[in-house]
Design an enzyme around this catalytic site. Structure first.
Site, short mmCIF file in Angstrom:
data_model
loop_
_atom_site.label_atom_id
_atom_site.label_comp_id
_atom_site.label_asym_id
_atom_site.label_seq_id
_atom_site.Cartn_x
_atom_site.Cartn_y
_atom_site.Cartn_z
CE1 TYR A 279 -4.01 1.88 0.41
CE2 TYR A 279 -3.31 2.47 2.62
CZ TYR A 279 -4.18 2.62 1.57
OH TYR A 279 -5.23 3.48 1.69
NE ARG B 35 -6.52 12.34 -5.41
CZ ARG B 35 -6.55 11.26 -4.60
NH1 ARG B 35 -5.65 10.30 -4.69
NH2 ARG B 35 -7.50 11.12 -3.73
CE LYS C 110 -7.08 3.10 -1.34
NZ LYS C 110 -7.22 3.88 -0.11
CD GLU D 177 -9.29 4.54 -3.24
OE1 GLU D 177 -10.15 3.88 -2.66
OE2 GLU D 177 -8.68 5.48 -2.72
CG ASP D 178 -6.46 7.27 -5.67
OD1 ASP D 178 -7.12 7.61 -4.68
OD2 ASP D 178 -5.30 6.83 -5.58
CG ASP E 182 -11.14 4.87 0.23
OD1 ASP E 182 -11.59 4.89 1.38
OD2 ASP E 182 -9.98 4.50 -0.05
CG ASP E 183 -9.70 9.04 -2.92
OD1 ASP E 183 -8.70 8.69 -2.30
OD2 ASP E 183 -10.07 8.51 -3.99
CG ASN F 150 -1.15 8.90 1.38
OD1 ASN F 150 -0.46 8.90 2.37
ND2 ASN F 150 -2.46 8.68 1.42
N1 LIG Z 1 -4.52 9.80 4.19
C1 LIG Z 1 -5.53 9.40 3.48
O1 LIG Z 1 -6.27 8.47 3.86
C2 LIG Z 1 -5.84 10.08 2.20
C3 LIG Z 1 -4.97 10.92 1.64
N2 LIG Z 1 -5.27 11.55 0.46
C4 LIG Z 1 -4.25 12.39 -0.12
O2 LIG Z 1 -4.68 13.71 -0.14
C5 LIG Z 1 -4.10 14.38 -1.25
C6 LIG Z 1 -5.18 15.19 -1.95
O3 LIG Z 1 -6.16 14.33 -2.46
P1 LIG Z 1 -7.52 14.93 -3.03
O4 LIG Z 1 -8.19 15.78 -2.05
O5 LIG Z 1 -8.27 13.81 -3.59
O6 LIG Z 1 -6.96 15.83 -4.22
P2 LIG Z 1 -7.65 16.99 -4.98
O7 LIG Z 1 -6.92 17.17 -6.25
O8 LIG Z 1 -9.12 16.79 -5.01
O9 LIG Z 1 -7.38 18.28 -4.04
C7 LIG Z 1 -6.12 18.84 -3.86
C8 LIG Z 1 -6.32 20.22 -3.26
O10 LIG Z 1 -5.07 20.71 -2.85
C9 LIG Z 1 -4.89 22.03 -3.35
N3 LIG Z 1 -3.47 22.27 -3.50
C10 LIG Z 1 -2.58 21.57 -4.23
N4 LIG Z 1 -1.34 22.07 -4.08
C11 LIG Z 1 -1.46 23.13 -3.25
C12 LIG Z 1 -0.55 24.07 -2.72
N5 LIG Z 1 0.76 24.02 -3.01
N6 LIG Z 1 -1.01 25.02 -1.90
C13 LIG Z 1 -2.32 25.08 -1.60
N7 LIG Z 1 -3.23 24.21 -2.06
C14 LIG Z 1 -2.81 23.24 -2.88
C15 LIG Z 1 -5.67 22.06 -4.62
O11 LIG Z 1 -5.96 23.40 -4.95
P3 LIG Z 1 -6.81 23.85 -6.23
O12 LIG Z 1 -8.19 23.37 -5.95
O13 LIG Z 1 -6.71 25.31 -6.23
O14 LIG Z 1 -6.18 23.19 -7.40
C16 LIG Z 1 -6.89 21.23 -4.23
O15 LIG Z 1 -7.83 22.05 -3.57
C17 LIG Z 1 -3.42 13.31 -2.08
O16 LIG Z 1 -2.05 13.36 -1.84
C18 LIG Z 1 -3.96 12.02 -1.55
O17 LIG Z 1 -3.01 10.99 -1.59
C19 LIG Z 1 -6.46 11.36 -0.17
C20 LIG Z 1 -7.37 10.50 0.34
C21 LIG Z 1 -7.11 9.76 1.55
C1 LIG Z 2 -5.16 6.80 0.85
C2 LIG Z 2 -5.81 7.23 -0.34
O1 LIG Z 2 -6.90 6.78 -0.67
C3 LIG Z 2 -5.17 8.20 -1.18
O2 LIG Z 2 -4.11 8.70 -0.83
O3 LIG Z 2 -5.72 8.48 -2.25
MG LIG Z 3 -7.37 7.13 -2.69
#
Ligand SMILES: NC(=O)C1=CN([C@@H]2O[C@H](COP(=O)(O)OP(=O)(O)OC[C@H]3O[C@@H](n4cnc5c(N)ncnc54)[C@H](OP(=O)(O)O)[C@@H]3O)[C@@H](O)[C@H]2O)C=CC1
Ligand SMILES: CC(=O)C(=O)O
Ligand SMILES: [Mg+2]
Length: 644
Positions: free
Chosen positions: A192, A245, A263, A335-336, A358-359, A500
């Site tokens: 993972y 993503r 997953k 997912e993603d 999931d996200d 991540n």
């Molecule tokens: N720990 C866990 O269980 C999980 C972790 N994640 C992680 O979270 C991260 C984001 O996922 P997700 O929400 O789906 O992604 P999205 O693409 O939906 O969202 C990313 C957000 O971050 C903003 N952003 C990116 N870079 C910057 C920066 N330098 N400064 C400020 N804002 C920034 C983007 O801004 P803008 O909208 O303006 O482009 C956007 O709003 C990934 O790395 C993923 O691996 C996700 C799910 C679960």
């Molecule tokens: C953990 C997870 O789902 C992610 O980073 O997208």
């Molecule tokens: Mg994910």
């Protein structure tokens, strides 16, 4: 039949006689000259006739006859003649690859679902025609496990460990799950995050065998047929990605397949869903990743991503075909996906299908659990805290919404009001009302009245959050200044760096502890090792949806739920928070250890199932009295089964 010049011949090397039984029940019937055009399998025989003859041959074999009995002129045991027409088979001379097999003998050793390698007992070796196919020693599953762990530990490079685990999964499924369950804290980072991220980046180069279904634009109009190609029929959970993503690594196209595969291996290891009930799917609509488009080893469609109607029609066909083929109770976990599709897919199918993102939802549930359990360390109620997110996408707004919902439930204050304690920063700065018109729809509820603020550091200074959450997918964005600022007015700031893989984490554990002078309560999406600071050891926790989705999915499956409801996410979150022990708190941990995850998942499953019954969304009737026991009884165990 029986004539060596016949166009239909038994593939005799697959047979051997052992004490009057057939050791390997595998027959291949091939056509020779003339091919099989028009349904005719050479020399005037139709496929139907061939099939009937083959059935009767098999019956004779089952009844105790040997191939030699059936075919006195057969060259079983020697001969160089091309009696099967194999050498003559060119591109113009078509053959029919008929294969009928029941796992025994050599094919049993090649079947990952049933193979036990050196653990086959003497009795099983005798009964299943394995004599001579294995060295004489018989090993226990424990010893096999020890041997494999030793060899996995030998690899210095994480990707090599990943490949060794994938090889094992394809060779001996039960042993793979035994290893993963018994060594979960050590192997989770291998199968993972973070290693799966690197595996996806290099998936084309390391690809060996397909581990799930690939549904590309080429399959449009045929998705139901494609689903029927998958060998298993009783599917309960599908994890699907379109690869746009992948973690915080961006668009990896078809190579995102590593994510559904990873997953689902957690669905089995952590949640106890049977491996045969899990189906990984990658929807390939192209990729906008220029590097991959130029990569000679790229395994996906070499075109830019389809969007709009073309995209939504393919997704609609997929979701509909899944329901038609597997019924209403199969769970589809998105997912993603990129956020411009993820929210819409969830909204579109959430009311008609058993779907879960999931996200957005799993992450929300795990983070809410972490924040609630952290209250024991940082004090106050949820409503007393101020939250600031870096990242306003799926994870950020998903978490924010569930926290606001929970505060609203706890305080009876409308969610529109409780949202005001939660602030989000995106790539353009703090989300405020003056930006509302240009915001994506999922950001609009967070556009509170405030002056524009350009960056995170300034936002920290003006909002003064007690909880700082990173969900940006961009590494090292919690700078020293940011962590020092948040620590300047919080005795114990709660800092969650969720992105991540490790390279994208907003800060490292060491940075969080050092820059907060050992005061931060810290957890991250990908694991970090313990850190020593000022003579004290700090153990960082892992805030990852892997705590939630396996138990949530199990709960949906065992209750026969037909829809996912927000209250189930809250129930899962509460169940997880309750599993945190004093021993965990003493180490600064806000989550329980992954080593207890099966017990945790059973508890989550029970709470989710209970909620499904309460909401009238469960179809498994009557409701089992003890849902924890019921969940545990449904969980897959990787212990070898004995074969009669
Ligand atoms: N720990 C866990 O269980 C999980 C972790 N994640 C992680 O979270 C991260 C984001 O996922 P997700 O929400 O789906 O992604 P999205 O693409 O939906 O969202 C990313 C957000 O971050 C903003 N952003 C990116 N870079 C910057 C920066 N330098 N400064 C400020 N804002 C920034 C983007 O801004 P803008 O909208 O303006 O482009 C956007 O709003 C990934 O790395 C993923 O691996 C996700 C799910 C679960
Ligand atoms: C953990 C997870 O789902 C992610 O980073 O997208
Ligand atoms: Mg994910």
């Amino acid at each position: 039949m029986g004539n060596k010049h016949s166009t239909v011949s038994e593939f005799s090397s697959c047979f051997s006689k052992s004490r009057g039984k057939i050791s390997e029940r595998l027959v291949v019937i091939q056509s020779s000259k003339g091919g099989s055009s028009g349904g005719v399998v050479g020399e005037g025989k139709t496929e139907q006739q061939v099939f009937v003859e083959m059935e009767s041959t098999l019956k004779g074999i089952r009844d105790g006859a040997s191939v030699l009995d059936l075919d006195p002129e057969s060259t079983v045991g020697g001969g160089v003649e091309d009696i099967y027409g194999e050498d003559q088979a060119t591109e113009d001379q078509l053959i029919t690859p008929w294969t009928f097999s029941v796992a025994s003998g050599y094919s049993l050793l090649r079947d990952p679902q049933y193979n036990k390698g050196l653990s086959f007992t003497e009795k099983e070796r005798e009964a299943h025609y394995l004599r001579g196919l294995l060295p004489p020693i018989v090993l226990s599953q424990q010893l096999q496990e020890k041997k494999l762990m030793n060899s996995i530990r030998e690899y210095q490079v994480p990707l090599q460990k990943y490949m060794a685990m994938m090889d094992l999964q394809e060779r001996n499924e039960r042993l793979f799950y035994k290893l993963l369950i018994d060594n979960v804290e050590e192997l989770l980072p291998v199968v993972y995050t973070p290693t799966v991220g690197e595996a996806c980046q290099k998936y084309g180069s390391i690809f060996r065998r397909p581990q799930g279904l690939y549904i590309s634009l080429k399959e449009k109009g045929k998705i139901l047929e494609v689903l029927k190609n998958w060998p298993e029929r009783s599917i309960q959970v599908i994890v699907v990605t379109d690869g746009e993503r992948i973690l915080g690594l961006g668009d990896l196209g078809c190579q995102g397949m590593g994510i559904p595969v990873g997953k689902l291996s957690l669905y089995t290891a952590l949640g106890g869903v049977r491996p045969s009930a899990c189906l990984p799917v990658t929807i390939d609509v192209g990729t906008n990743n220029e590097k991959l488009l130029k990569d000679e080893f790229y395994i996906g469609l070499r075109q830019r991503r389809a969007t709009g109607q073309e995209y939504s029609e393919l997704l609609h066909e997929f979701v509909s075909a899944v329901k038609q083929n597997y019924g209403e109770k199969v769970l589809i976990q998105f997912e993603d996906f990129a956020n411009h599709n993820a929210f819409d897919l969830l909204a579109k199918y959430g009311t008609t299908h058993l779907v879960f993102n999931d996200d957005i939802q799993g992450t929300a549930s795990v983070v809410l659990a972490g924040v609630v359990s952290a209250l024991k360390l940082i004090g106050g109620t949820l409503a007393d805290h101020t939250f600031l997110f870096l990242g306003a996408g799926e994870a950020g707004t998903g978490i924010a919404e569930l926290i606001a919902l929970e505060i609203s439930k706890q305080t009876n204050i409308p969610v529109e009001e409780t949202r005001k304690k939660i602030w989000l920063v995106d790539s353009k700065g703090l989300i405020v009302s003056s930006r509302k018109d240009s915001l994506q729809h999922f950001k609009k509820p967070w556009a509170h009245e405030h002056e524009p603020v350009k960056n995170l550091l300034d936002a920290v200074k003006v909002i003064k959050p007690t909880v700082l959450i990173g969900s940006s997918g961009t590494g090292r964005t919690f700078t020293r200044e940011v962590i020092e600022a948040v620590s300047s007015y919080n005795d114990k700031p709660l800092i969650l760096a969720l992105s991540n893989p490790t390279s994208q984490s907003e800060c490292t554990a060491e940075e969080a502890y050092t820059w907060s002078e050992g005061r931060a309560i810290f957890a991250s999406g990908s694991p970090f090792d313990p850190v020593e600071y000022n003579g004290k050891v700090f153990v960082p926790g892992q805030s990852n949806n892997a705590y939630i989705f396996p138990g949530l999915g199990l709960g949906l499956v065992i209750s026969g739920a037909i829809r996912v409801h927000d209250d189930m996410l809250l129930a899962a979150s509460e169940a997880l928070a309750k599993q945190v022990t004093n021993e965990n708190y003493e180490k600064g941990l806000i989550y329980p250890r992954f080593s207890d995850i099966r017990k945790i998942s059973a508890n989550i499953a029970a709470k989710v199932a209970a909620k499904a019954f309460e909401l009238g969304l469960a179809t498994r009737l009557p409701r089992p009295a003890d849902l924890v026991k019921y969940a545990e009884s449904c969980m897959y165990s990787p212990i070898y089964r004995s074969y009669r």
